[in-house]
Every structure is written in structure tokens, then in C-alpha cells.
Design an enzyme around this catalytic site. Structure first.
Site, mmCIF file in Angstrom:
data_model
loop_
_atom_site.group_PDB
_atom_site.id
_atom_site.type_symbol
_atom_site.label_atom_id
_atom_site.label_comp_id
_atom_site.label_asym_id
_atom_site.label_seq_id
_atom_site.Cartn_x
_atom_site.Cartn_y
_atom_site.Cartn_z
ATOM 1 C CB SER A 1 11.097 -23.130 59.818
ATOM 2 O OG SER A 1 10.942 -24.183 60.747
ATOM 3 C CG ASP B 1 2.886 -25.066 60.022
ATOM 4 O OD1 ASP B 1 3.341 -25.406 61.145
ATOM 5 O OD2 ASP B 1 3.619 -24.581 59.133
ATOM 6 C CG HIS C 1 6.525 -23.947 61.803
ATOM 7 N ND1 HIS C 1 6.158 -24.476 60.583
ATOM 8 C CD2 HIS C 1 7.878 -24.052 61.879
ATOM 9 C CE1 HIS C 1 7.247 -24.883 59.938
ATOM 10 N NE2 HIS C 1 8.293 -24.638 60.706
#
Length: 370
Positions: free
Chosen positions: A42, A334, A337
Site C-alpha cells: 500500500s 491514516d 500510512h
């Protein structure tokens, strides 16, 4: 923010590219490699998960609030580190996600990264569909066939083209977050940390060797940051105190400690290979003691910039929630990340090392000219 970023790029150009005499336009670096391929999770995903049946996708606001195209599937507010490295390499445009790659746009490179995935094929499966490193390699082999077709079937031209490209691989975070640290879902949690780290390295060695066999010669392997300090991990392990989880950081370091020997081994066994290790853990400020630890414990540094979800998709931003106003000063967007600010730091030091411990044997700037 955009103006400051352009000044930053121009500073890098002035300091580190005196040989580059012309610019495509103001603030753009000259292109140093013909193509660029991204493998990862991610931290580098730029939209590959958007069409998957998975909790690990973020193609909704407030993600992309500072990105020119809005929410694209990037797990941050703006560009991610893979985007920024591409800019530093002088590529004219962001390379496309594999899921949307078509035509001759593959000649500049492709991004295969998938949120939630890992080195081990089972990592992240509790979230739904994810594209493991094994599958990303299969996807890359399909891309190679398309490159060959674009070059009139000339396999030598294809090999010459691919040999000059930059490849980055950033895996391992989810093999801890979405595997080893979930004892109720994954049996790997019963393995001692050193044995689990070696299990990952054994698999990673095979995968990176496959990448070499597909024509990659300039490969940067990214280590892991202090996972025990990310907001979601700290919160889930210490709900009443947001400080770092040192047992997690120590387990992750077992993996990082093996990456430098891995690079030496791969370079020794593969003729013409230029594997290099980017020591991400060296980029993080020392957490233990003093003001920095106090800031983590109080939530000043590891408080997310958005309201985060609970239950399914825990740790990701609540869809359409308002992000914090001063995102440039926040490390985390978040629960997992970094903000674009964090990605700029990561990309900048990977491209031009600030200390000898940042990269081994060389940073990405030197890798490009290797």
C-alpha cells in the site's frame, strides 16, 4: 505546497545533477533511465486494488485530497514515495498501475503494487483479494510479453530495454501487520521472530531472483520502518498509551538485519546485477526517550490526519471524512500510512542518501547510473 515541492526538486537538480543541462520544463529533471517498475504494497499502490473485492482500497475521499487527480487508490493525501522517485528519475508522467496499463504507456514502466499484500502469498488474505509479490511477478511477465510485441518481437531489444530500467521492491510490512501480528488468523505467529524473518528472506530471495531472470538488473530493495510506532499498531497493542510497541519493532528489525546480507548474496550470484538496500529504519528519528517519545505517547506525532474506521477496514480513513487542515506537518495520514510529507522524506533519502547508513551499497541516484 506545490511551489515548495518544485523548489525542492530544483535544489536537488542543482546539487546532484550538474551534468543535466536542459529541462523539459521548469522544475523537471532530465530522464535518467528509460523505464521504472514498482513492486510493493500500500505504500506504493497507485490504484491496482480499486477493482478488487478487498477492504484494502482507498479510492474515495479524503484520500487524494492533495493529489491532482483526487482519489486514485493511493493510500495517502497526495503522491506516494514511488511517484516521487519516478519524478526524481526524470520520468515525464506517473507510471500507470498494472490494472490500467495499456498500449505503449507500458514502455516507461508499470506499477504492480497492491495494498495489503506481502512476500508470503497468504499475507493479507483476510481482507479479501490482494496481489501478492508472486502474482505481481506473473503480471510483470505479461508486461514483458507486451513490451516485446511493441518492439516487433525483438527479444534482444526487450532485454536491452529492461536491463537499463530501475526496479523497486518494498515488501514485508504486511507480512507483520497482516500476518505475523494476527495470531487468531495466521499460524506464523507461533514461529520465533528470528525464524519468521528467515522464512521471509528465503521466499524473498526466490522472488527477487525471478525478477532478475525476467531482465531486471538495477533493483532497490526497501527495508521496513518502525512498524511498532504506526498509529494503528500502537493503538491496538496499547489502547491507553500511544507510544511505540518495542517488541514489534524488535521483531521487524530481525527482517531488516537480513536485507544487507541478502543484497550481497544476490549480487554475488547474479552476473551484472546491481541490487541495493534502502535502509528505511535509518530515516526515522530516534524514538526512545526525550521529546520525540513524549510526542508519540501524547499522540502529537502518531495521531492520524483523518478519522479512522473501526471493524472492517480498521485503520483507514472513514469515507468522505474531513482530513486535518495542516497535513504538511503530520507524519501519518491514516492509521497505517504516511502523509505526502513522509513519502517525500522517504523518496528523497532513498534517491540521495543523507548518511552512509541510508543505502547499501549505493542510493537510487547512483543505481540509475550503475
Amino acid at each position: 505546497m506545490a511551489y515548495a515541492a518544485k523548489l525542492w526538486f530544483l535544489l536537488l537538480l542543482t546539487l546532484f545533477h550538474p551534468w543535466c543541462n536542459s529541462l523539459v520544463d521548469a522544475g523537471t529533471l532530465c530522464q535518467q533511465v528509460p523505464c521504472y517498475f514498482v513492486f510493493g504494497d500500500s505504500l506504493a499502490d497507485n490504484g491496482n486494488n480499486n477493482g478488487l473485492k478487498t477492504q484494502a482500497k482507498v479510492n474515495y475521499p479524503p484520500y487524494g485530497v492533495d493529489f491532482k487527480d483526487g482519489p486514485t487508490g493511493r493510500f495517502t493525501n497526495g503522491r506516494n514515495f514511488a511517484d516521487i522517485i519516478g519524478e526524481l528519475l526524470g520520468l515525464r508522467d506517473f507510471i500507470p498501475p498494472f490494472a490500467a496499463s495499456e498500449g505503449r504507456n507500458i514502455m516507461d514502466g508499470v506499477n504492480y503494487a497492491s495494498g495489503g499484500c506481502g512476500i508470503l502469498p497468504e499475507t493479507g488474505r483476510h481482507q479479501g483479494e490482494v496481489i501478492s509479490f508472486d502474482q505481481q511477478l506473473i503480471n510483470h511477465n505479461r508486461t514483458i510479453s507486451r513490451v516485446t510485441a511493441a518492439l516487433s518481437g525483438d527479444k534482444k531489444k526487450t532485454a536491452d530495454h529492461l536491463n537499463k530500467c530501475i526496479y523497486i521492491a518494498g515488501f514485508g510490512s504486511n507480512d507483520y501487520i497482516n500476518n505475523y501480528l494476527m495470531p487468531n488468523l495466521y499460524p506464523n505467529s507461533k514461529i520465533p521472530p528470528d525464524q519468521y524473518a528467515q522464512k521471509l528472506i528465503n521466499k524473498y530471495t526466490q522472488q527477487l531472483s525471478t525478477l532478475y531472470n525476467y531482465g531486471a538488473r538495477k533493483i532497490a530493495i526497501f527495508g521496513l520502518g518502525p512498524i511498532g510506532c504506526i498509529p494503528q499498531e500502537a493503538l491496538s497493542s496499547r489502547p491507553n498509551l500511544l507510544g511505540c510497541v518495542e517488541n514489534t519493532n524488535k521483531a521487524v528489525q530481525q527482517f531488516n538485519n537480513r536485507l544487507k546480507p541478502l543484497v550481497d548474496d544476490l549480487n554475488a550470484k547474479h552476473p551484472g546485477a546491481h541490487f541495493t538496500y534502502i535502509n528505511v529504519s535509518n530515516f526515522a528519528p530516534r524514538i526512545e526517550g526525550g521529546l520525540i517519545e513524549a510526542c508519540f505517547i501524547s499522540g502529537v506525532l502518531n495521531k492520524p490526519c483523518c478519522k479512522i474506521s473501526e471493524g472492517a477496514g480498521a485503520g483507514q480513513c472513514v469515507p468522505n471524512s474531513a482530513p486535518c487542515p495542516f497535513r504538511s506537518f503530520k507524519p501519518f495520514f491514516d492509521g497505517f500510512h504516511p502523509t505526502e510529507t513522509g513519502h517525500i522524506l522517504l523518496a528523497g533519502r532513498a534517491y540521495v542518501s543523507a548518511s552512509p547508513a541510508d543505502a547499501y551499497p549505493y542510493d537510487i541516484r547512483h543505481l540509475a547510473s550503475a
